[in-house]
Design a protein around this motif. Structure first.
Motif, PDB file in Angstrom:
ATOM      1  N   ARG A 126       0.913  -1.239  -0.025  1.00 20.76           N
ATOM      2  CA  ARG A 126      -0.089  -0.122  -0.029  1.00 20.76           C
ATOM      3  C   ARG A 126       0.802   1.091   0.128  1.00 20.76           C
ATOM      4  O   ARG A 126       0.756   2.121  -0.668  1.00 20.76           O
ATOM      5  CB  ARG A 126      -0.880  -0.048   1.264  1.00 20.76           C
ATOM      6  N   LEU A 156       2.571   1.685  -3.511  1.00 23.86           N
ATOM      7  CA  LEU A 156       1.405   2.012  -4.468  1.00 23.86           C
ATOM      8  C   LEU A 156       0.970   3.435  -4.176  1.00 23.86           C
ATOM      9  O   LEU A 156       0.794   4.155  -5.106  1.00 23.86           O
ATOM     10  CB  LEU A 156       0.112   1.174  -4.267  1.00 23.86           C
ATOM     11  N   THR A 183       1.630   6.257  -7.347  1.00 28.14           N
ATOM     12  CA  THR A 183       0.677   7.117  -7.772  1.00 28.14           C
ATOM     13  C   THR A 183       0.685   8.692  -7.918  1.00 28.14           C
ATOM     14  O   THR A 183       0.473   9.298  -8.729  1.00 28.14           O
ATOM     15  CB  THR A 183      -0.951   6.855  -7.217  1.00 28.14           C
ATOM     16  N   GLU A 192      -5.563   8.559  -6.758  1.00 25.62           N
ATOM     17  CA  GLU A 192      -5.364   7.489  -5.473  1.00 25.62           C
ATOM     18  C   GLU A 192      -6.121   6.009  -5.852  1.00 25.62           C
ATOM     19  O   GLU A 192      -7.228   6.100  -6.101  1.00 25.62           O
ATOM     20  CB  GLU A 192      -5.916   8.058  -4.171  1.00 25.62           C
ATOM     21  N   ALA A 193      -5.207   5.054  -5.668  1.00 25.24           N
ATOM     22  CA  ALA A 193      -6.090   3.848  -5.859  1.00 25.24           C
ATOM     23  C   ALA A 193      -7.092   3.349  -5.010  1.00 25.24           C
ATOM     24  O   ALA A 193      -7.347   3.804  -3.802  1.00 25.24           O
ATOM     25  CB  ALA A 193      -4.939   2.748  -5.850  1.00 25.24           C
ATOM     26  N   GLU A 194      -8.097   2.762  -5.482  1.00 27.99           N
ATOM     27  CA  GLU A 194      -9.258   2.342  -4.769  1.00 27.99           C
ATOM     28  C   GLU A 194      -9.236   0.756  -4.346  1.00 27.99           C
ATOM     29  O   GLU A 194      -8.757   0.024  -5.178  1.00 27.99           O
ATOM     30  CB  GLU A 194     -10.519   2.653  -5.455  1.00 27.99           C
ATOM     31  N   LEU A 210      -6.005  -3.532  -4.963  1.00 27.60           N
ATOM     32  CA  LEU A 210      -6.217  -2.239  -5.127  1.00 27.60           C
ATOM     33  C   LEU A 210      -6.127  -1.891  -6.567  1.00 27.60           C
ATOM     34  O   LEU A 210      -5.505  -2.488  -7.407  1.00 27.60           O
ATOM     35  CB  LEU A 210      -5.007  -0.983  -4.492  1.00 27.60           C
ATOM     36  N   ARG A 211      -7.001  -0.923  -7.081  1.00 31.91           N
ATOM     37  CA  ARG A 211      -7.157  -0.614  -8.551  1.00 31.91           C
ATOM     38  C   ARG A 211      -6.856   0.780  -8.719  1.00 31.91           C
ATOM     39  O   ARG A 211      -7.338   1.781  -8.113  1.00 31.91           O
ATOM     40  CB  ARG A 211      -8.793  -0.787  -8.969  1.00 31.91           C
ATOM     41  N   SER A 212      -6.035   0.976  -9.787  1.00 38.11           N
ATOM     42  CA  SER A 212      -5.716   2.241 -10.062  1.00 38.11           C
ATOM     43  C   SER A 212      -5.916   2.849 -11.442  1.00 38.11           C
ATOM     44  O   SER A 212      -5.599   1.720 -12.438  1.00 38.11           O
ATOM     45  CB  SER A 212      -3.988   2.523  -9.857  1.00 38.11           C
ATOM     46  N   GLU A 213      -6.399   3.730 -11.803  1.00 39.53           N
ATOM     47  CA  GLU A 213      -6.634   4.268 -13.242  1.00 39.53           C
ATOM     48  C   GLU A 213      -5.272   4.762 -13.707  1.00 39.53           C
ATOM     49  O   GLU A 213      -4.866   5.821 -13.434  1.00 39.53           O
ATOM     50  CB  GLU A 213      -7.898   5.149 -13.364  1.00 39.53           C
ATOM     51  N   CYS A 214      -4.635   4.230 -14.719  1.00 37.92           N
ATOM     52  CA  CYS A 214      -3.728   4.633 -15.390  1.00 37.92           C
ATOM     53  C   CYS A 214      -3.797   5.366 -16.566  1.00 37.92           C
ATOM     54  O   CYS A 214      -3.039   6.269 -17.027  1.00 37.92           O
ATOM     55  CB  CYS A 214      -2.976   3.228 -15.822  1.00 37.92           C
TER      56      CYS A 214
END
Length: 227
Positions: free
Chosen positions: A10, A13, A17, A24-26, A35-39
């Motif tokens: 965490r 990550l 980001t 921020e990753a969700e 955790l999911r990050s929009e790249c």
């Protein structure tokens, strides 16, 4: 380590980001599978990071299935001490394995060795907010090496460490990492975190970085444009 701590993942990550100016990753699941990050990159729209792959293999199976079924092109990054088991799970889910042998590494930045770039190379340091970019310039002003580091509290996350192929084997990687570590410590960081490519592992190990876990990276099926 007996296991790779989810809190360490965490922390890495969060800094990653920040380094890439991403949202921020969700959480992926309410159970905390990952955790999911929009790249937002072509062919890498979303990235999912597994948190408990070794502790709970079923959590990895759930993440892999979700990545395989995603409507956006999604990558799955898995820190693990059991890479063979992870490879079997992601392959069974139909994911394409992109990288098998990357490393999650840490170091005490206060003890990082210092190396100045040899002449004729010059080092340039630019800091904007929590992110510092260090560039090494060659005799004609060209960028010979470059990298970034994001400071979040006492952590500093190194990212996008690159040396131009025409300038390799001249100690630039050591000088670059030295500049990044020095800048991070000046901003209050103590612990360095990074994910190392196979090419970078020898360099970081020689500078005192420690291997904490292997990292496997897989990708879900390509998403047709009209899907």
């Amino acid at each position: 380590m007996a296991k790779i701590e989810s809190e360490l993942i965490r922390r890495w990550l969060h800094g990653w980001t920040v380094a890439r100016s991403l949202p921020e990753a969700e959480p992926v699941e309410s159970t905390g599978d990952g955790l999911r990050s929009e790249c937002g990159q072509p062919g890498r729209e979303v990235e999912v990071f597994a948190l408990r792959a070794d502790e709970e293999p079923e959590s990895l199976a759930r993440l892999a299935a979700a990545v395989a079924a995603a409507k956006q092109t999604t990558w799955l990054t898995v820190p693990t001490l059991h890479p063979s088991a992870v490879e079997a799970v992601v392959s069974a889910a139909g994911l394409e394995l992109l990288h098998r042998s990357e490393w999650f590494m840490t170091t005490d930045l206060t003890e990082h060795p210092q190396h100045a770039p040899a002449a004729p190379y010059q080092r340039e340091v630019r800091t904007e907010g929590p992110v510092t970019v260090v560039s090494l310039h060659g005799p004609s002003g060209e960028v010979a090496a470059r990298g970034a580091i994001a400071v979040v509290g006492a952590d500093a996350i190194a990212d996008r460490i690159e040396t131009n192929p025409a300038h390799r084997r001249r100690g630039l990687g050591r000088a670059l990492m030295s500049g990044l570590a020095e800048a991070a410590v000046a901003q209050g960081a103590r612990t360095g975190l990074l994910i190392a490519s196979e090419e970078g592992q020898r360099l970081y190990s020689s500078l005192g970085w420690h291997h904490e876990a292997d990292v496997l990276i897989a990708r879900g099926p390509a998403v047709p444009p009209n899907r």
